[in-house]
Design a protein around this motif. Structure first.
Motif, PDB file in Angstrom:
ATOM      1  N   SER A   1      66.898 113.007  63.206  1.00 36.67           N
ATOM      2  CA  SER A   1      66.909 114.534  63.221  1.00 36.67           C
ATOM      3  C   SER A   1      65.795 114.556  63.949  1.00 36.67           C
ATOM      4  O   SER A   1      65.409 113.591  64.100  1.00 36.67           O
ATOM      5  CB  SER A   1      65.985 114.540  61.808  1.00 36.67           C
ATOM      6  OG  SER A   1      65.564 115.776  61.796  1.00 36.67           O
ATOM      7  N   GLU A   2      65.544 115.277  64.394  1.00 38.24           N
ATOM      8  CA  GLU A   2      65.177 115.937  65.749  1.00 38.24           C
ATOM      9  C   GLU A   2      63.716 116.103  65.431  1.00 38.24           C
ATOM     10  O   GLU A   2      62.177 115.902  65.946  1.00 38.24           O
ATOM     11  CB  GLU A   2      64.981 117.159  66.160  1.00 38.24           C
ATOM     12  CG  GLU A   2      65.459 119.036  65.859  1.00 38.24           C
ATOM     13  CD  GLU A   2      65.364 119.780  66.571  1.00 38.24           C
ATOM     14  OE1 GLU A   2      64.789 119.849  67.289  1.00 38.24           O
ATOM     15  OE2 GLU A   2      66.160 121.074  66.034  1.00 38.24           O
ATOM     16  N   ALA A   3      63.615 116.181  63.658  1.00 37.14           N
ATOM     17  CA  ALA A   3      62.651 116.600  63.223  1.00 37.14           C
ATOM     18  C   ALA A   3      61.631 114.836  63.001  1.00 37.14           C
ATOM     19  O   ALA A   3      59.876 114.814  62.698  1.00 37.14           O
ATOM     20  CB  ALA A   3      62.930 117.428  62.152  1.00 37.14           C
ATOM     21  N   ILE A   4      61.811 113.785  63.532  1.00 37.62           N
ATOM     22  CA  ILE A   4      61.021 113.313  63.274  1.00 37.62           C
ATOM     23  C   ILE A   4      59.956 112.919  64.060  1.00 37.62           C
ATOM     24  O   ILE A   4      59.551 113.374  65.175  1.00 37.62           O
ATOM     25  CB  ILE A   4      61.978 111.487  63.737  1.00 37.62           C
ATOM     26  CG1 ILE A   4      62.135 111.595  65.307  1.00 37.62           C
ATOM     27  CG2 ILE A   4      63.060 111.115  62.533  1.00 37.62           C
ATOM     28  CD1 ILE A   4      62.876 110.246  65.836  1.00 37.62           C
ATOM     29  N   THR A   5      59.140 111.474  63.317  1.00 34.27           N
ATOM     30  CA  THR A   5      57.565 112.157  64.093  1.00 34.27           C
ATOM     31  C   THR A   5      57.586 110.220  65.033  1.00 34.27           C
ATOM     32  O   THR A   5      58.122 110.124  65.035  1.00 34.27           O
ATOM     33  CB  THR A   5      56.675 111.513  62.937  1.00 34.27           C
ATOM     34  OG1 THR A   5      56.932 110.635  61.876  1.00 34.27           O
ATOM     35  CG2 THR A   5      56.350 112.769  61.964  1.00 34.27           C
TER      36      THR A   5
ATOM     37  N   GLU B   1      66.435 121.104  71.019  1.00 33.65           N
ATOM     38  CA  GLU B   1      67.058 122.620  72.120  1.00 33.65           C
ATOM     39  C   GLU B   1      66.804 122.152  73.294  1.00 33.65           C
ATOM     40  O   GLU B   1      67.690 122.625  74.501  1.00 33.65           O
ATOM     41  CB  GLU B   1      66.042 122.948  71.376  1.00 33.65           C
ATOM     42  CG  GLU B   1      66.267 123.673  70.245  1.00 33.65           C
ATOM     43  CD  GLU B   1      66.377 123.196  68.847  1.00 33.65           C
ATOM     44  OE1 GLU B   1      66.946 122.951  67.947  1.00 33.65           O
ATOM     45  OE2 GLU B   1      65.233 122.553  69.024  1.00 33.65           O
ATOM     46  N   ASP B   2      66.107 121.471  73.610  1.00 32.15           N
ATOM     47  CA  ASP B   2      65.570 121.186  74.514  1.00 32.15           C
ATOM     48  C   ASP B   2      66.862 119.599  75.586  1.00 32.15           C
ATOM     49  O   ASP B   2      67.154 119.421  76.730  1.00 32.15           O
ATOM     50  CB  ASP B   2      63.729 120.262  75.097  1.00 32.15           C
ATOM     51  CG  ASP B   2      63.708 120.115  76.459  1.00 32.15           C
ATOM     52  OD1 ASP B   2      64.224 120.793  77.081  1.00 32.15           O
ATOM     53  OD2 ASP B   2      62.803 118.497  76.608  1.00 32.15           O
ATOM     54  N   GLU B   3      66.825 118.760  74.444  1.00 29.17           N
ATOM     55  CA  GLU B   3      68.063 117.635  74.906  1.00 29.17           C
ATOM     56  C   GLU B   3      68.492 117.262  73.823  1.00 29.17           C
ATOM     57  O   GLU B   3      67.684 116.616  73.236  1.00 29.17           O
ATOM     58  CB  GLU B   3      66.676 116.619  75.887  1.00 29.17           C
ATOM     59  CG  GLU B   3      67.736 115.524  76.486  1.00 29.17           C
ATOM     60  CD  GLU B   3      69.244 116.228  76.865  1.00 29.17           C
ATOM     61  OE1 GLU B   3      69.999 116.340  76.620  1.00 29.17           O
ATOM     62  OE2 GLU B   3      68.624 116.611  77.787  1.00 29.17           O
ATOM     63  N   PRO B   4      69.707 117.626  73.587  1.00 36.66           N
ATOM     64  CA  PRO B   4      70.421 116.894  72.122  1.00 36.66           C
ATOM     65  C   PRO B   4      70.697 115.592  71.926  1.00 36.66           C
ATOM     66  O   PRO B   4      70.687 115.246  71.288  1.00 36.66           O
ATOM     67  CB  PRO B   4      71.389 117.791  72.384  1.00 36.66           C
ATOM     68  CG  PRO B   4      71.891 118.812  73.561  1.00 36.66           C
ATOM     69  CD  PRO B   4      70.364 118.276  74.191  1.00 36.66           C
TER      70      PRO B   4
END
Length: 324
Positions: free
Chosen positions: A122-126, A177-180
């Motif tokens: 997920s892109e939401a990982i920290t 959205e910047d780099e998938p």
């Protein structure tokens, strides 16, 4: 009284243990076997032979009992030998067992377990989240099998790798959205011989998280309508876009205030139509608040204004949607 060969030779031990490096050159002496014989006739010298445990002839024994390397060794192929050794003085035969451990030399390069990895996160990982562990094998052992992992590629700064374990983690916040997609190359080097290495490619695909709220096409919308317009007449169309994917970008449009039901919003396409008749003498300007809400979790919203100006009666109708 002359000595007769009436006593059998005997090894000084029934079992021997020795070790030799796998890199030992042919001719290298490992140790010397010792024979005890009560007879004194030097012509009765024992003859040694390896009778078992060495089918490939890696070892031989000299006449004086020195056991030596006869052919090159490879610990990764055979790490231990148990030799059956006999000695004979021509009449009597005696036996012993020789155990030889082959010690490791750093003679094997690392071999990557996979040459291509593909992982979705997920892109939401920290930052600091574990993504994948790249592995490599080394046929050597102990310190000779130690490896050093490193990263290269355009996205190197976004990720980090534990140089000892090969664990890849996120180093920064990520944005699909910047780099998938991110492509990394993991290099695995032999710790003592960096010229020995293998490489694996890691393809990291970012999965969408609902981190973008709807974005209106303009800062606000306006339109005008004649006061004698018929109910159901289309007045305007509002539109917002969302950079996320799937349900995260599916937008529903609603009025927060429809001016007592005078206006109706199609929740799917943002088309605004007249729901009640108008009276310019009572209200000639409506300032409506419109909400766009996506279907992600959590749901994100954006507000804008729709200004509807009511014009006097006239045949026909003018509809104009502009930025204000």
């Amino acid at each position: 009284i002359l000595d007769a060969n009436d006593n059998p030779p005997e090894f000084s031990q029934l079992t021997y243990s020795a070790a030799v490096n796998e890199g030992a050159l042919p001719g290298t002496i490992i140790f010397q076997l010792k024979i005890l014989d009560a007879d004194t006739d030097k012509d009765n010298t024992a003859v040694f032979a390896i009778t078992g445990g060495d089918t490939q002839g890696r070892f031989q024994i000299k006449q004086n009992g020195e056991l030596y390397v006869a052919r090159t060794l490879d610990r990764e192929a055979t790490a231990h030998y148990r030799l059956d050794v006999t000695a004979s003085d021509g009449l009597f035969v005696t036996k012993c067992r020789v155990s030889i451990e082959i010690l490791d030399d750093n003679d094997s390069p690392p071999v990557c377990g996979q040459y291509h990895y593909r992982v979705q996160v997920s892109e939401a990982i920290t930052p600091g989240t574990e993504i994948i562990t790249v592995s490599a094998d080394d046929a050597d052992e102990g310190q000779n099998a130690e490896q050093v992992y490193s990263l290269s590629g355009e996205s190197t700064g976004m990720f980090s790798i534990d140089e000892s374990s090969g664990q890849v983690t996120s180093a920064l916040f990520l944005d699909r959205e910047d780099e998938p997609n991110h492509i990394l190359v993991v290099r695995v080097e032999d710790a003592d011989n960096p010229a020995w290495f293998c490489e694996s490619k890691v393809h990291i695909e970012l999965l969408d998280a609902n981190d973008n709220k709807p974005d209106w096409d303009t800062n606000g919308f306006s339109t005008s309508v004649r006061e004698d317009a018929k109910v159901g007449q289309i007045l305007a169309k509002v539109h917002a876009a969302d950079l996320d994917l799937g349900d995260n970008r599916r937008i529903t449009y609603t009025f927060l205030d429809s001016a007592n039901g005078h206006f109706e919003m199609n929740p799917r396409n943002g088309i605004v139509s007249l729901a009640k008749g108008l009276d310019r003498e009572r209200v000639d300007l409506y300032n409506l608040t419109v909400r766009a809400m996506d279907a992600g979790r959590p749901r994100l919203t954006a507000l804008t204004q729709l200004m509807v100006r009511v014009l006097g009666k006239q045949n026909g109708m003018v509809v104009n949607t502009v930025l204000f």
